[in-house]
Design an enzyme around this catalytic site. Structure first.
Site, PDB file in Angstrom:
ATOM      1  N   ASN A  43       0.834  -1.197   0.000  1.00 58.96           N
ATOM      2  CA  ASN A  43       0.000   0.000   0.000  1.00 58.96           C
ATOM      3  C   ASN A  43       0.873   1.254   0.000  1.00 58.96           C
ATOM      4  O   ASN A  43       1.757   1.348  -0.850  1.00 58.96           O
ATOM      5  CB  ASN A  43      -1.094  -0.015   1.068  1.00 58.96           C
ATOM      6  CG  ASN A  43      -0.658  -0.087   2.501  1.00 58.96           C
ATOM      7  OD1 ASN A  43      -0.262  -1.139   2.983  1.00 58.96           O
ATOM      8  ND2 ASN A  43      -0.763   1.016   3.232  1.00 58.96           N
ATOM      9  N   ASP A  44       0.695   2.211   0.872  1.00 63.18           N
ATOM     10  CA  ASP A  44       1.254   3.557   0.744  1.00 63.18           C
ATOM     11  C   ASP A  44       2.711   3.611   0.272  1.00 63.18           C
ATOM     12  O   ASP A  44       3.563   2.880   0.789  1.00 63.18           O
ATOM     13  CB  ASP A  44       1.217   4.275   2.086  1.00 63.18           C
ATOM     14  CG  ASP A  44      -0.161   4.353   2.698  1.00 63.18           C
ATOM     15  OD1 ASP A  44      -1.130   3.958   2.043  1.00 63.18           O
ATOM     16  OD2 ASP A  44      -0.257   4.801   3.860  1.00 63.18           O
ATOM     17  N   GLN A  60       4.645   0.444   2.057  1.00 66.94           N
ATOM     18  CA  GLN A  60       4.023  -0.425   3.041  1.00 66.94           C
ATOM     19  C   GLN A  60       3.886  -1.816   2.436  1.00 66.94           C
ATOM     20  O   GLN A  60       3.333  -1.981   1.337  1.00 66.94           O
ATOM     21  CB  GLN A  60       2.663   0.135   3.444  1.00 66.94           C
ATOM     22  CG  GLN A  60       2.743   1.405   4.279  1.00 66.94           C
ATOM     23  CD  GLN A  60       3.224   1.121   5.689  1.00 66.94           C
ATOM     24  OE1 GLN A  60       2.434   0.821   6.570  1.00 66.94           O
ATOM     25  NE2 GLN A  60       4.526   1.220   5.915  1.00 66.94           N
ATOM     26  N   TRP A  68      -3.536  -6.980   3.674  1.00 68.51           N
ATOM     27  CA  TRP A  68      -2.859  -6.122   4.637  1.00 68.51           C
ATOM     28  C   TRP A  68      -2.516  -6.945   5.877  1.00 68.51           C
ATOM     29  O   TRP A  68      -3.305  -7.771   6.328  1.00 68.51           O
ATOM     30  CB  TRP A  68      -3.782  -4.957   5.015  1.00 68.51           C
ATOM     31  CG  TRP A  68      -3.150  -3.918   5.886  1.00 68.51           C
ATOM     32  CD1 TRP A  68      -2.532  -2.778   5.455  1.00 68.51           C
ATOM     33  CD2 TRP A  68      -3.074  -3.903   7.317  1.00 68.51           C
ATOM     34  NE1 TRP A  68      -2.079  -2.052   6.536  1.00 68.51           N
ATOM     35  CE2 TRP A  68      -2.396  -2.727   7.700  1.00 68.51           C
ATOM     36  CE3 TRP A  68      -3.504  -4.772   8.321  1.00 68.51           C
ATOM     37  CZ2 TRP A  68      -2.144  -2.397   9.024  1.00 68.51           C
ATOM     38  CZ3 TRP A  68      -3.255  -4.447   9.647  1.00 68.51           C
ATOM     39  CH2 TRP A  68      -2.583  -3.273   9.983  1.00 68.51           C
ATOM     40  N   ARG A 169       0.353   9.375  12.967  1.00 71.17           N
ATOM     41  CA  ARG A 169       1.142   8.572  12.032  1.00 71.17           C
ATOM     42  C   ARG A 169       1.552   9.333  10.767  1.00 71.17           C
ATOM     43  O   ARG A 169       1.096  10.439  10.503  1.00 71.17           O
ATOM     44  CB  ARG A 169       0.369   7.318  11.638  1.00 71.17           C
ATOM     45  CG  ARG A 169      -1.011   7.540  11.032  1.00 71.17           C
ATOM     46  CD  ARG A 169      -1.701   6.196  10.819  1.00 71.17           C
ATOM     47  NE  ARG A 169      -3.079   6.312  10.347  1.00 71.17           N
ATOM     48  CZ  ARG A 169      -4.148   6.338  11.126  1.00 71.17           C
ATOM     49  NH1 ARG A 169      -4.004   6.302  12.440  1.00 71.17           N
ATOM     50  NH2 ARG A 169      -5.363   6.423  10.618  1.00 71.17           N
ATOM     51  N   ASP A 170       2.414   8.675  10.000  1.00 68.86           N
ATOM     52  CA  ASP A 170       2.794   9.062   8.642  1.00 68.86           C
ATOM     53  C   ASP A 170       3.653  10.328   8.592  1.00 68.86           C
ATOM     54  O   ASP A 170       3.321  11.294   7.908  1.00 68.86           O
ATOM     55  CB  ASP A 170       1.558   9.244   7.752  1.00 68.86           C
ATOM     56  CG  ASP A 170       0.565   8.109   7.833  1.00 68.86           C
ATOM     57  OD1 ASP A 170       0.987   6.998   8.195  1.00 68.86           O
ATOM     58  OD2 ASP A 170      -0.630   8.326   7.548  1.00 68.86           O
ATOM     59  N   TRP A 307      -8.882   1.937  -0.123  1.00 66.62           N
ATOM     60  CA  TRP A 307      -9.289   1.137   1.029  1.00 66.62           C
ATOM     61  C   TRP A 307     -10.761   0.748   0.954  1.00 66.62           C
ATOM     62  O   TRP A 307     -11.574   1.434   0.340  1.00 66.62           O
ATOM     63  CB  TRP A 307      -9.049   1.914   2.324  1.00 66.62           C
ATOM     64  CG  TRP A 307      -7.616   2.150   2.647  1.00 66.62           C
ATOM     65  CD1 TRP A 307      -6.960   3.356   2.680  1.00 66.62           C
ATOM     66  CD2 TRP A 307      -6.635   1.159   2.993  1.00 66.62           C
ATOM     67  NE1 TRP A 307      -5.638   3.165   3.015  1.00 66.62           N
ATOM     68  CE2 TRP A 307      -5.413   1.843   3.218  1.00 66.62           C
ATOM     69  CE3 TRP A 307      -6.676  -0.229   3.132  1.00 66.62           C
ATOM     70  CZ2 TRP A 307      -4.254   1.172   3.582  1.00 66.62           C
ATOM     71  CZ3 TRP A 307      -5.513  -0.899   3.490  1.00 66.62           C
ATOM     72  CH2 TRP A 307      -4.317  -0.203   3.714  1.00 66.62           C
TER      73      TRP A 307
END
Length: 499
Positions: A43-44, A60, A68, A169-170, A307
């Site tokens: 993912n990201d 990710q 996931w 996060r992130d 998502w």
């Protein structure tokens, strides 16, 4: 004790698994010129950076399943942004502070070393809660990373009062006037999104600087994956909000990717937005991250999924899930954002442009030499006498993806309702089509449409409007045809396959 807390994850274990299993994934829907994982889940985009003469893309990654799972950081590099070389896994969840996942983050070079700033999801506390903290790993060769002893470098104790300890996060790190900063996504107590700003002199010791931007109840419940940069003199903040409300044709997906343009007051260290706009009006675009390269280009790449929807390559047991978009160069031109697709043109086998003008009037036709499922379709169409134009892509007897243009409404659309496997999700209505109103009149429609084995990316006028969608035909689907009401004059129509 959960199963995950008992598993001994490591980069060595992940790399062994990849080597043993990458040869058995099903390639049916694997994209040819988009970054994809060798096996497992992607993912990201993370740590998108230029380092030692190459573009490095971390992401990710769950190597052990096409779903996931416990997040690792996958790693690949490229010299041309189109051919990607898989590199060893950079991070695995192997410490107490990141045991439940090495979540998204970013990268920056300092004194020849490459630093990764990422979110660690901690082991559960006495109440069973997993906190999110910010962690640092360092490499001298861009391949092998050591987590610093000071981790977490931004613990939950560094949070301001009105910020969640489990939605934090992130981090996206950048340098400004000799100081390092990072923007980090957060959720406030009123269930709104916000972006926090932290500062550091050495990337190790961090302190809270400000609530960089606070959202409202009308702007979603959580903002993810922030990215701050300057572009042509404008202060820009990209973020990916969850459940940003629909506004006409905008924000039709459950989650979106938004560009806020404004100005930072560096005295208060707060971002003052003047406008918001959706970056991509398609069905599958999330968590974009950007870099500035040695040519001064601001290049952005996003996760080409969404998502809360089906992932057919997982459902079908193909052993992998996820791709990134084509990298795009961002520019302001005459006050409008343009997203120029980059990288692919140099690697296409040119078939030669049509030298003759082709006219269709109230008809559905194919154009000789225009067909394929992997390549670039370039069109320039005189629409002065046109009512509607439908472009049928990935077409076979029963399936097709439709790109459409309505001249009266000045609308560009994409529809995958008959493209193949239906992509259901959390939305009340399955996401099958979107449209966008173009700026200004269009007597000429200029499109660059990038087709790959499971994706369609539509760029109008060098990216004044962009629409991205995944498609999964169930039978061979290489046909391309055109249908119009009124007159469509094709001054250019070229399909250049990728080989």
């Amino acid at each position: 004790m959960s199963i995950q807390s008992q598993v001994a994850y490591s980069t060595e274990r992940a790399n062994r698994y990849i080597a043993e299993n990458k040869g058995i994934v099903n390639p049916l829907y694997r994209n040819r010129y988009h970054a994809s994982p060798p096996v497992g889940w992607m993912n990201d985009p993370n740590g998108f950076v230029q380092y030692q003469g190459a573009y490095h893309l971390f992401y990710q990654f769950h190597p052990y399943d096409a779903k996931w799972g416990p997040m690792h950081w996958g790693h690949m590099k490229s010299t041309d942004l189109i051919h990607w070389e898989d590199l060893p896994v950079a991070l695995a969840p192997d410490q107490a502070y990141d045991r439940f996942g090495c979540f998204s983050g970013s990268a920056i070079e300092r004194d020849g070393k490459l630093y990764l700033l990422y979110t660690g999801v901690t082991e559960a506390d006495e109440e069973g809660v997993h906190h999110q903290v910010q962690c640092l790993a360092v490499s001298e060769d861009g391949l092998h990373f050591d987590k610093v002893q000071q981790n977490p470098v931004i613990p939950i104790a560094a949070l301001p009062e009105d910020a969640s300890q489990i939605d934090f996060r992130d981090p996206k790190v950048f340098e400004h006037e000799g100081m390092y900063y990072t923007v980090i996504a957060s959720k406030a107590s009123d269930e709104t999104g916000q972006i926090l700003l932290y500062q550091s002199e050495d990337l190790v010791e961090w302190e809270f600087a400000s609530v960089f931007l606070k959202g409202t109840k009308e702007q979603g419940i959580m903002w993810e994956c922030p990215d701050f940069f300057q572009l042509d003199g404008k202060d820009c903040l990209i973020f990916s909000p969850m459940q940003w409300p629909q506004d006409g044709d905008d924000y039709q997906n459950l989650n979106s990717s938004v560009l806020a343009v404004g100005e930072v007051d560096w005295t208060t260290k707060q971002f003052q937005p003047a406008s918001y706009q959706e970056l991509d009006h398609g069905l599958d675009y999330y968590a974009p991250q950007s870099l500035e390269d040695d040519k001064g280009r601001r290049i952005c790449i996003g996760w080409m999924q969404m998502w809360g929807r089906d992932f057919p390559t997982d459902t079908l047991g193909h052993g992998w899930t996820g791709s990134m978009t084509i990298p795009r160069e961002l520019k302001w031109v005459d006050g409008q954002l343009k997203q120029y697709p980059i990288g692919i043109e140099a690697k296409l086998v040119q078939q030669g442009e049509n030298s003759r003008i082709i006219t269709l009037e109230d008809a559905k036709e194919t154009i000789p030499g225009i067909e394929g499922d992997c390549g670039l379709l370039t069109l320039k169409v005189d629409t002065s006498e046109l009512d509607n134009l439908n472009i049928y892509l990935r077409e076979n007897e029963n399936e097709r993806t439709v790109v459409s243009f309505n001249k009266e409404k000045n609308e560009l659309g994409i529809d995958r309702s008959t493209s193949g496997i239906e992509l259901k999700g959390e939305e009340a209505t399955p996401p099958v089509s979107r449209k966008v109103t173009l700026a200004g009149d269009r007597d000429y429609l200029e499109l660059a449409i990038y087709l790959d084995h499971s994706s369609v990316e539509v760029f109008e006028r060098n990216g004044e409007a962009v629409m991205t969608a995944n498609v999964y035909p169930t039978e061979e689907a290489t046909g391309i045809s055109f249908e119009c009401s009124g007159k469509a004059v094709f001054e250019e129509a070229t399909f250049t396959p990728f080989v």
